[in-house]
Design an enzyme around this catalytic site. Sequence first.
Site: not given
Ligand code: THU
Length: 138
Positions: A43-45, A54, A56, A87, A90
């Site tokens: 994941n990259i916020e 996310c 995925e 999620c 995704c």
């Molecule tokens: N996130 C994912 O990368 N994949 C998931 O299946 C659930 C959530 C990430 C998004 C965000 O950066 C962090 O988890 C918290 O929600």
Amino acid sequence: MVLASELISAAGKAREKAYAPYSGYQVGAALLTAEGNIFSGANIENISSGLTICAERVAVFNAINSGYYQFTSLAVVGDSAQPVFPCGACCQVLWELAGDIEVIASNMQEEVLTVHLSRLLPHPFSPEKLTSPREYFK
Ligand code: THU
């Protein structure tokens, strides 16, 4: 042949590259192609939360942009008490780009739950539901 345990460990390794300064929650994903290649992502916020992506989607976009279109399974790893599943957003993207793949949800304790994507998203929005753009603009 790539084993589920290898795919989980690729997802765990990918997780280390997460950029998650806001949630502190790092996720890794690894997607297996029909040819046996593994594409991963984390994941990259973003400070503008809605722009976060996310793990995925990073993994599947990475694979598509490398010229791979056939997939068999996806492993997801996060540091949660329960195995981590993709999620809803995704699932929709994976359905379109990867089809009804096996989803291997895991956590850091390697507790694993495996289901097909169609179980997570039984009623995806799919192209046959779309009124053709030509009709739309008539
Ligand atoms: N996130 C994912 O990368 N994949 C998931 O299946 C659930 C959530 C990430 C998004 C965000 O950066 C962090 O988890 C918290 O929600």
